[in-house]
Design a protein around this motif. Structure first.
Motif, PDB file in Angstrom:
ATOM      1  N   GLU A  28      38.272  39.064  40.345  1.00 34.64           N
ATOM      2  CA  GLU A  28      38.891  40.290  39.839  1.00 34.64           C
ATOM      3  C   GLU A  28      40.254  39.986  39.236  1.00 34.64           C
ATOM      4  O   GLU A  28      40.642  40.577  38.224  1.00 34.64           O
ATOM      5  CB  GLU A  28      39.024  41.314  40.978  1.00 34.64           C
ATOM      6  CG  GLU A  28      39.537  42.671  40.540  1.00 34.64           C
ATOM      7  CD  GLU A  28      38.570  43.396  39.626  1.00 34.64           C
ATOM      8  OE1 GLU A  28      39.005  44.329  38.935  1.00 34.64           O
ATOM      9  OE2 GLU A  28      37.379  43.034  39.598  1.00 34.64           O
ATOM     10  N   VAL A  29      40.983  39.038  39.859  1.00 40.45           N
ATOM     11  CA  VAL A  29      42.296  38.642  39.319  1.00 40.45           C
ATOM     12  C   VAL A  29      42.127  38.049  37.921  1.00 40.45           C
ATOM     13  O   VAL A  29      42.882  38.372  36.994  1.00 40.45           O
ATOM     14  CB  VAL A  29      42.975  37.628  40.258  1.00 40.45           C
ATOM     15  CG1 VAL A  29      44.219  37.029  39.598  1.00 40.45           C
ATOM     16  CG2 VAL A  29      43.362  38.301  41.572  1.00 40.45           C
ATOM     17  N   ASP A  30      41.149  37.156  37.775  1.00 38.21           N
ATOM     18  CA  ASP A  30      40.910  36.550  36.462  1.00 38.21           C
ATOM     19  C   ASP A  30      40.540  37.612  35.421  1.00 38.21           C
ATOM     20  O   ASP A  30      40.989  37.553  34.265  1.00 38.21           O
ATOM     21  CB  ASP A  30      39.783  35.512  36.561  1.00 38.21           C
ATOM     22  CG  ASP A  30      40.202  34.297  37.377  1.00 38.21           C
ATOM     23  OD1 ASP A  30      41.419  34.095  37.537  1.00 38.21           O
ATOM     24  OD2 ASP A  30      39.314  33.583  37.865  1.00 38.21           O
ATOM     25  N   LYS A  31      39.748  38.585  35.836  1.00 40.81           N
ATOM     26  CA  LYS A  31      39.347  39.653  34.920  1.00 40.81           C
ATOM     27  C   LYS A  31      40.561  40.477  34.501  1.00 40.81           C
ATOM     28  O   LYS A  31      40.739  40.791  33.304  1.00 40.81           O
ATOM     29  CB  LYS A  31      38.306  40.539  35.595  1.00 40.81           C
ATOM     30  CG  LYS A  31      37.839  41.715  34.746  1.00 40.81           C
ATOM     31  CD  LYS A  31      36.810  42.547  35.493  1.00 40.81           C
ATOM     32  CE  LYS A  31      36.375  43.757  34.674  1.00 40.81           C
ATOM     33  NZ  LYS A  31      35.385  44.588  35.425  1.00 40.81           N
ATOM     34  N   LEU A  32      41.417  40.821  35.468  1.00 38.68           N
ATOM     35  CA  LEU A  32      42.611  41.609  35.156  1.00 38.68           C
ATOM     36  C   LEU A  32      43.568  40.824  34.267  1.00 38.68           C
ATOM     37  O   LEU A  32      44.182  41.391  33.350  1.00 38.68           O
ATOM     38  CB  LEU A  32      43.315  42.012  36.456  1.00 38.68           C
ATOM     39  CG  LEU A  32      42.560  43.022  37.339  1.00 38.68           C
ATOM     40  CD1 LEU A  32      43.279  43.207  38.664  1.00 38.68           C
ATOM     41  CD2 LEU A  32      42.419  44.357  36.619  1.00 38.68           C
ATOM     42  N   ARG A  33      43.717  39.535  34.519  1.00 39.13           N
ATOM     43  CA  ARG A  33      44.600  38.715  33.680  1.00 39.13           C
ATOM     44  C   ARG A  33      44.088  38.666  32.237  1.00 39.13           C
ATOM     45  O   ARG A  33      44.880  38.700  31.295  1.00 39.13           O
ATOM     46  CB  ARG A  33      44.700  37.303  34.258  1.00 39.13           C
ATOM     47  CG  ARG A  33      45.607  37.215  35.485  1.00 39.13           C
ATOM     48  CD  ARG A  33      45.637  35.830  36.066  1.00 39.13           C
ATOM     49  NE  ARG A  33      46.588  35.729  37.157  1.00 39.13           N
ATOM     50  CZ  ARG A  33      46.657  34.687  37.980  1.00 39.13           C
ATOM     51  NH1 ARG A  33      45.821  33.667  37.818  1.00 39.13           N
ATOM     52  NH2 ARG A  33      47.548  34.667  38.940  1.00 39.13           N
ATOM     53  N   ALA A  34      42.763  38.549  32.102  1.00 40.71           N
ATOM     54  CA  ALA A  34      42.198  38.527  30.757  1.00 40.71           C
ATOM     55  C   ALA A  34      42.468  39.847  30.042  1.00 40.71           C
ATOM     56  O   ALA A  34      42.799  39.872  28.840  1.00 40.71           O
ATOM     57  CB  ALA A  34      40.693  38.255  30.831  1.00 40.71           C
ATOM     58  N   GLN A  35      42.360  40.955  30.758  1.00 40.21           N
ATOM     59  CA  GLN A  35      42.631  42.256  30.156  1.00 40.21           C
ATOM     60  C   GLN A  35      44.109  42.390  29.782  1.00 40.21           C
ATOM     61  O   GLN A  35      44.444  42.921  28.710  1.00 40.21           O
ATOM     62  CB  GLN A  35      42.213  43.368  31.128  1.00 40.21           C
ATOM     63  CG  GLN A  35      40.717  43.449  31.354  1.00 40.21           C
ATOM     64  CD  GLN A  35      40.345  44.467  32.423  1.00 40.21           C
ATOM     65  OE1 GLN A  35      41.209  44.994  33.114  1.00 40.21           O
ATOM     66  NE2 GLN A  35      39.053  44.736  32.563  1.00 40.21           N
ATOM     67  N   VAL A  36      44.983  41.906  30.660  1.00 39.63           N
ATOM     68  CA  VAL A  36      46.424  41.956  30.358  1.00 39.63           C
ATOM     69  C   VAL A  36      46.730  41.119  29.132  1.00 39.63           C
ATOM     70  O   VAL A  36      47.509  41.524  28.246  1.00 39.63           O
ATOM     71  CB  VAL A  36      47.232  41.465  31.578  1.00 39.63           C
ATOM     72  CG1 VAL A  36      48.696  41.244  31.189  1.00 39.63           C
ATOM     73  CG2 VAL A  36      47.155  42.485  32.709  1.00 39.63           C
ATOM     74  N   THR A  79      43.257  40.862  46.456  1.00 44.32           N
ATOM     75  CA  THR A  79      42.320  41.029  45.348  1.00 44.32           C
ATOM     76  C   THR A  79      41.489  39.762  45.183  1.00 44.32           C
ATOM     77  O   THR A  79      42.048  38.673  45.130  1.00 44.32           O
ATOM     78  CB  THR A  79      43.073  41.315  44.039  1.00 44.32           C
ATOM     79  OG1 THR A  79      43.928  42.441  44.231  1.00 44.32           O
ATOM     80  CG2 THR A  79      42.103  41.573  42.911  1.00 44.32           C
ATOM     81  N   PRO A  80      40.169  39.867  45.104  1.00 42.27           N
ATOM     82  CA  PRO A  80      39.330  38.683  44.903  1.00 42.27           C
ATOM     83  C   PRO A  80      39.722  37.940  43.634  1.00 42.27           C
ATOM     84  O   PRO A  80      40.154  38.533  42.651  1.00 42.27           O
ATOM     85  CB  PRO A  80      37.905  39.258  44.799  1.00 42.27           C
ATOM     86  CG  PRO A  80      37.983  40.576  45.511  1.00 42.27           C
ATOM     87  CD  PRO A  80      39.364  41.094  45.262  1.00 42.27           C
ATOM     88  N   MET A  81      39.565  36.611  43.646  1.00 41.00           N
ATOM     89  CA  MET A  81      39.986  35.774  42.527  1.00 41.00           C
ATOM     90  C   MET A  81      39.268  36.156  41.244  1.00 41.00           C
ATOM     91  O   MET A  81      39.868  36.160  40.159  1.00 41.00           O
ATOM     92  CB  MET A  81      39.713  34.300  42.856  1.00 41.00           C
ATOM     93  CG  MET A  81      40.466  33.357  41.953  1.00 41.00           C
ATOM     94  SD  MET A  81      42.256  33.608  42.115  1.00 41.00           S
ATOM     95  CE  MET A  81      42.854  32.574  40.805  1.00 41.00           C
TER      96      MET A  81
END
Length: 225
Positions: A134-142, A130-132
């Motif tokens: 996208e990872v940051d975006k998913l972490r923010a959502q979590v 997963t691109p970084m």
């Protein structure tokens, strides 16, 4: 056939120094050294030789040494290219091994497969990364979902209501997803054990999780006398 360049060069050096010239004579052709001071040295005469034969022999005096030098140069170049090719193959093998290690660190062979004409584990591993951003975006959502769950649960407990079922379901789903995707997170600020929560006694004050999911906090050893 492997040419013996040393032997060829020795024969050429032992011959009469050049340049040589060819000249037609009554019904024959002769080879002689170049005319110097009005004289020359006759080397060879053949009645059946053609003009082309004589020219070939005359030019051989200079052509043979030149060809020997060219063959030596090409042999040296071939040796250099062989060494470069060997080094390139070694580099390719090292890079291949490194790429394999990286690919199988992303996912096991059962997931990305082996090398074949129809499969490339490297491409499969890249598809799984997963691109970084996208990872940051998913972490923010979590984090946003986790924060909402914590707020709603603390509000419920403040009025002595049980934890809403939807909060428990969301937390279970998030935990399962984290395990299945092999997420490796920074655990530097993870809760090390249950800590009392003055607002909601059955929740951990460190992370907000239910106390049933925690081990007791490790005792802090003191050297104070």
């Amino acid at each position: 056939m492997q040419l013996d360049l040393d032997a060829i060069e020795t024969r050429a050096n032992a011959a009469t120094p050049g340049p040589w010239e060819s000249a037609p004579e009554l019904g024959s052709h002769s080879i002689h050294t170049a005319i110097k001071g009005g004289t020359c040295l006759a080397l060879w005469t053949a009645e059946l030789a053609t003009e082309a034969d004589a020219a070939f022999i005359a030019h051989a005096r200079e052509d043979v040494p030149a060809l020997v030098a060219e063959v030596r140069r090409l042999r040296t170049q071939v040796e250099q290219l062989d060494r470069m090719l060997s080094e390139t193959i070694d580099d390719r093998d090292r890079i291949h091994d490194m790429a394999d290690k990286l690919a199988y660190a992303v996912a096991p062979e059962e997931v990305i497969g082996e090398h074949s004409s129809m499969n490339c584990p490297w491409d499969n591993a890249l598809d799984l990364i997963t691109p970084m951003a996208e990872v940051d975006k998913l972490r923010a959502q979590v984090n946003a979902v986790t924060g909402l769950c914590d707020e709603q649960e603390m509000a419920a407990h403040a009025f002595e209501f049980p934890t809403p079922e939807w909060i428990t379901a969301v937390r279970q789903a998030m935990g399962t997803a984290a395990v299945e995707t092999h997420v490796v997170a920074d655990d530097s600020d993870d809760c090390t054990g249950f800590e009392g929560n003055p607002v909601a006694p059955n929740l951990c004050g460190g992370c907000g999780e239910p106390s049933d999911d925690h081990e007791p906090a490790p005792a802090v050893r003191s050297n104070a006398v």
